[in-house]
Design a protein around this motif. Structure first.
Motif, short mmCIF file in Angstrom:
data_model
loop_
_atom_site.label_atom_id
_atom_site.label_comp_id
_atom_site.label_asym_id
_atom_site.label_seq_id
_atom_site.Cartn_x
_atom_site.Cartn_y
_atom_site.Cartn_z
N TYR A 25 23.25 -2.49 -18.06
CA TYR A 25 23.36 -2.41 -16.60
C TYR A 25 22.56 -1.22 -16.06
CZ TYR A 25 27.02 -5.99 -16.25
OH TYR A 25 27.72 -7.17 -16.27
N ALA A 26 22.52 -0.13 -16.80
CA ALA A 26 21.71 1.01 -16.38
C ALA A 26 20.23 0.63 -16.33
CB ALA A 26 21.93 2.19 -17.33
N GLU A 27 19.80 -0.17 -17.28
CA GLU A 27 18.40 -0.63 -17.30
C GLU A 27 18.13 -1.55 -16.11
OE1 GLU A 27 14.46 -1.02 -18.92
OE2 GLU A 27 16.05 0.50 -18.91
N VAL A 28 19.10 -2.40 -15.77
CA VAL A 28 18.96 -3.25 -14.58
C VAL A 28 18.77 -2.39 -13.34
CG1 VAL A 28 20.09 -4.95 -13.11
CG2 VAL A 28 20.33 -5.12 -15.59
N GLU A 29 19.58 -1.36 -13.21
CA GLU A 29 19.49 -0.47 -12.05
C GLU A 29 18.14 0.23 -12.00
OE1 GLU A 29 20.73 1.65 -8.60
OE2 GLU A 29 21.41 -0.21 -9.54
N ARG A 30 17.57 0.56 -13.15
CA ARG A 30 16.25 1.19 -13.16
C ARG A 30 15.17 0.23 -12.70
NH1 ARG A 30 11.72 1.53 -16.10
NH2 ARG A 30 12.42 -0.03 -17.64
N LEU A 31 15.26 -1.01 -13.16
CA LEU A 31 14.23 -2.01 -12.83
C LEU A 31 14.38 -2.58 -11.42
CD1 LEU A 31 14.22 -3.95 -16.22
CD2 LEU A 31 12.38 -2.50 -15.34
N ALA A 32 15.61 -2.74 -10.97
CA ALA A 32 15.86 -3.36 -9.66
C ALA A 32 17.15 -2.78 -9.08
CB ALA A 32 15.96 -4.88 -9.79
N PRO A 33 17.08 -1.59 -8.49
CA PRO A 33 18.30 -0.94 -7.99
C PRO A 33 19.12 -1.86 -7.07
CG PRO A 33 16.43 0.55 -7.86
CD PRO A 33 15.88 -0.79 -8.25
N GLY A 34 20.41 -1.98 -7.40
CA GLY A 34 21.30 -2.79 -6.58
C GLY A 34 21.25 -4.28 -6.86
N TRP A 35 20.69 -4.68 -7.99
CA TRP A 35 20.57 -6.11 -8.33
C TRP A 35 21.96 -6.74 -8.45
CZ3 TRP A 35 16.48 -9.17 -8.19
CH2 TRP A 35 16.49 -10.37 -8.89
N PHE A 36 22.25 -7.68 -7.59
CA PHE A 36 23.55 -8.35 -7.52
C PHE A 36 24.68 -7.31 -7.59
CE2 PHE A 36 20.60 -11.73 -8.65
CZ PHE A 36 21.01 -12.73 -7.79
N HIS A 37 25.59 -7.41 -8.57
CA HIS A 37 26.72 -6.48 -8.67
C HIS A 37 26.54 -5.50 -9.81
CE1 HIS A 37 29.42 -9.70 -6.56
NE2 HIS A 37 28.63 -9.06 -5.72
N ALA A 89 0.82 -1.21 0.00
CA ALA A 89 0.00 0.00 0.00
C ALA A 89 0.86 1.26 0.00
CB ALA A 89 -0.94 -0.01 1.20
N ALA A 90 1.98 1.20 0.71
CA ALA A 90 2.86 2.37 0.80
C ALA A 90 3.73 2.52 -0.44
CB ALA A 90 3.74 2.26 2.04
N GLY A 91 3.91 1.45 -1.19
CA GLY A 91 4.79 1.47 -2.37
C GLY A 91 6.06 0.71 -2.08
N GLU A 92 6.16 -0.51 -2.60
CA GLU A 92 7.33 -1.35 -2.35
C GLU A 92 8.57 -0.81 -3.05
OE1 GLU A 92 6.55 -5.88 -2.31
OE2 GLU A 92 5.16 -5.06 -3.78
N PRO A 93 9.75 -1.06 -2.48
CA PRO A 93 10.97 -0.80 -3.25
C PRO A 93 11.02 -1.73 -4.46
CG PRO A 93 11.45 -1.18 -0.92
CD PRO A 93 10.03 -1.56 -1.13
N ARG A 94 11.66 -1.27 -5.52
CA ARG A 94 11.82 -2.14 -6.69
C ARG A 94 12.61 -3.41 -6.33
NH1 ARG A 94 8.17 -0.67 -10.39
NH2 ARG A 94 8.46 1.42 -11.25
N ASN A 95 13.52 -3.26 -5.42
CA ASN A 95 14.39 -4.37 -5.04
C ASN A 95 14.86 -4.14 -3.62
OD1 ASN A 95 16.02 -6.71 -5.41
ND2 ASN A 95 17.80 -5.43 -5.79
N ARG A 96 14.81 -5.18 -2.80
CA ARG A 96 15.31 -5.06 -1.44
C ARG A 96 15.92 -6.40 -1.03
NH1 ARG A 96 9.87 -6.22 -0.83
NH2 ARG A 96 9.27 -7.54 0.93
N VAL A 97 16.56 -6.43 0.13
CA VAL A 97 17.23 -7.63 0.61
C VAL A 97 16.47 -8.20 1.80
CG1 VAL A 97 19.32 -8.51 1.70
CG2 VAL A 97 19.50 -6.94 -0.22
N LEU A 98 16.26 -9.51 1.79
CA LEU A 98 15.69 -10.23 2.92
C LEU A 98 16.75 -11.14 3.52
CD1 LEU A 98 12.22 -11.40 1.50
CD2 LEU A 98 12.76 -9.28 2.70
N ALA A 99 16.63 -11.41 4.80
CA ALA A 99 17.51 -12.38 5.47
C ALA A 99 16.79 -13.72 5.55
CB ALA A 99 17.87 -11.89 6.86
N VAL A 100 17.51 -14.78 5.30
CA VAL A 100 16.95 -16.13 5.36
C VAL A 100 17.68 -16.90 6.45
CG1 VAL A 100 16.48 -18.27 4.09
CG2 VAL A 100 16.39 -16.07 2.91
#
Length: 485
Positions: free
Chosen positions: A339-351, A238-249
């Motif tokens: 890589y710029a497009e990756v950053e737009r879609l999912a900031p910080g995706w892997f390396h 509802a608040a607006g999810e980040p495009r990409n975030r990290v979870l701990a497992v």
């Protein structure tokens, strides 16, 4: 009553009038007088077989009354059972069941089976067209079979639209499937279609409808922890999810970083969580591309990744893999754009942040292709630590300011137990080119191996900078929390 009457039922005289025979059969079956029903069937066997097909046609005045239609069918089943069980003749049962050609429900079930095979083969358009056709054929049918098959069919059509990248078109079908399951009191169906609708609304960035689905799903969960996680998910959406975030497992359970339980002995790993799921055609194309890339077939791999990008316009991973493949093909400027497009879609995706920087240096001619290949071998190659250390040191003579090489050298030194040299390597990396992603990883490594608690705390704080590596930032947060405790 004689012996044979007790065993086989009362004897009944033959009835010449087909309508009178039908009324007596239906009356006996409706009253549950199976003895009378058996006697009538035996005495009028040929007439029953002759007129049974006509009786199968439900009278017009009953078709608007589901209960009356059900009673009519039950009588026909009772007659067929007498023939099968007492007269050894299953032909009436076979006539009731029919074949896919003459039984619309069997055709429907067969179409669902064929559609599922096509869905499994990722042929979503063909599956959707098949199901849409059978839905048209079934228009006007009523009964329990229709009640069971209709929501499944609507849900499958919605799935086909969604997996084809047509989320808007998927919505009405899944909403109808949900409504039918709600009317029927089918809790499992309600849960399935709420989950599907959640993903479709989420994919379309329709925050409140997606959050509403998550809240309703939470209401259906008995476990307090799982219920709380689903409600938190509704809040995030509802608040607006980040495009990409990290979870701990931890032990197979995933946690938001601010929801981690007190840490005991055990392994913690990190995973990325996007604001959308990846469509299945893109996943399959990515897997094919990675297989080709692993064999050094870079042109073929790139074609697969491009196909994945067409299948799912939001998927970052196909762009990430395409960029890496483009580096191997020495198409550096294209790789930097990917890589710029990756950053737009999912900031910080892997390396992607460090890799984008490196692609820029390769495009500018500041870094040689052989250095890129060495970096790749150091990060992903199967060599032993001493072999990797030797490669890192040789490559550093050609790119002494490349912080990533210092990080990779320090990592091998630490694995070999050469702690003091590893710390020095990490410090050398921090004095290098200053790329933020690699810098955050260097900060975490140095914090892990240095002795001073104050320096460690400062390093972990700096490693959490938002422009750095997301996993390094999450690791730093976890280590800082451990130090505070």
């Amino acid at each position: 009553m004689g012996f044979f009457d007790r065993i086989f039922g009362r004897r009944s005289a033959g009835i010449d009038d087909p309508e009178q025979l039908r009324r007596q059969l239906f009356d006996a079956a409706a009253r549950g007088d199976l003895s009378r029903l058996a006697g009538l069937c035996r005495a009028n066997r040929q007439a029953v077989e002759t007129h049974f097909p006509a009786w199968q046609k439900v009278p017009e005045h009953l078709r608007s009354d589901p209960a009356a239609m059900q009673s009519h069918v039950q009588v026909l089943v009772a007659i067929a059972q007498v023939f099968a069980q007492q007269l050894g003749d299953a032909s009436l049962f076979q006539r009731l069941m029919g074949t896919p050609r003459d039984n619309p429900l069997m055709r429907w079930q067969d179409a669902l089976r064929q559609a599922q095979e096509r869905i499994d083969a990722l042929e979503f358009t063909a599956a959707r067209e098949l199901l849409t056709g059978v839905l048209s054929e079934a228009e006007g049918l009523q009964g329990s079979g229709v009640d069971e098959l209709l929501p499944i069919t609507l849900g499958r059509i919605g799935e086909c639209h969604f997996e084809s990248g047509e989320a808007e078109q998927a919505l009405p079908y899944m909403q109808q499937a949900l409504a039918l399951c709600e009317q029927a009191g089918d809790a499992d169906g309600v849960r399935i279609y709420l989950g599907n609708l959640f993903e479709v609304h989420r994919w379309l960035e329709q925050r409140e409808p997606a959050a509403a689905c998550a809240r309703r799903l939470a209401e259906m969960i008995a476990d307090p922890t799982a219920k709380r996680q689903r409600l938190r998910q509704a809040e995030r959406v509802a608040a607006g999810e980040p495009r990409n975030r990290v979870l701990a497992v931890i032990d197979g359970a995933s946690y938001e970083l601010d929801e981690l339980p007190p840490l005991a002995a055990g392994h913690v790993r990190f995973m990325f969580e996007r604001d959308r799921i990846t469509l299945r055609r893109a996943t399959a194309a990515n897997e094919a591309g990675e297989a080709c890339g692993g064999e050094g077939e870079y042109a073929e791999a790139l074609a697969h990744f491009e196909r994945a990008a067409t299948a799912d316009r939001h998927d970052p991973h196909c762009r990430y893999q395409a960029a890496f493949t483009l580096l191997h093909l020495r198409r550096y400027a294209e790789a930097e754009s990917a890589y710029a497009e990756v950053e737009r879609l999912a900031p910080g995706w892997f390396h992607c942040r460090a890799d984008r920087w490196l692609a820029g240096r390769l495009a500018a001619g500041d870094v040689e292709h052989d250095v890129f290949l060495a970096v790749h071998a150091l990060q992903d190659g199967p060599m032993a630590p001493d072999e990797k250390l030797d490669l890192a040191e040789k490559t550093l003579t050609r790119a002494p300011r490349l912080a990533l090489l210092h990080l990779l050298r320090g990592t091998q030194l630490a694995r070999l137990g050469r702690e003091a040299e590893a710390v020095a390597a990490f410090r050398d990396g921090l004095a290098g080119d200053g790329e933020p992603d690699v810098r955050s990883r260097l900060l975490v490594e140095l914090a892990t191996h240095c002795d001073g608690p104050q320096e460690r705390a400062a390093l972990l704080r700096d490693a959490q900078a938002p422009a750095g590596n997301l996993v390094a930032a999450a690791t730093a947060q976890l280590l800082a929390r451990g130090s505070a405790n």
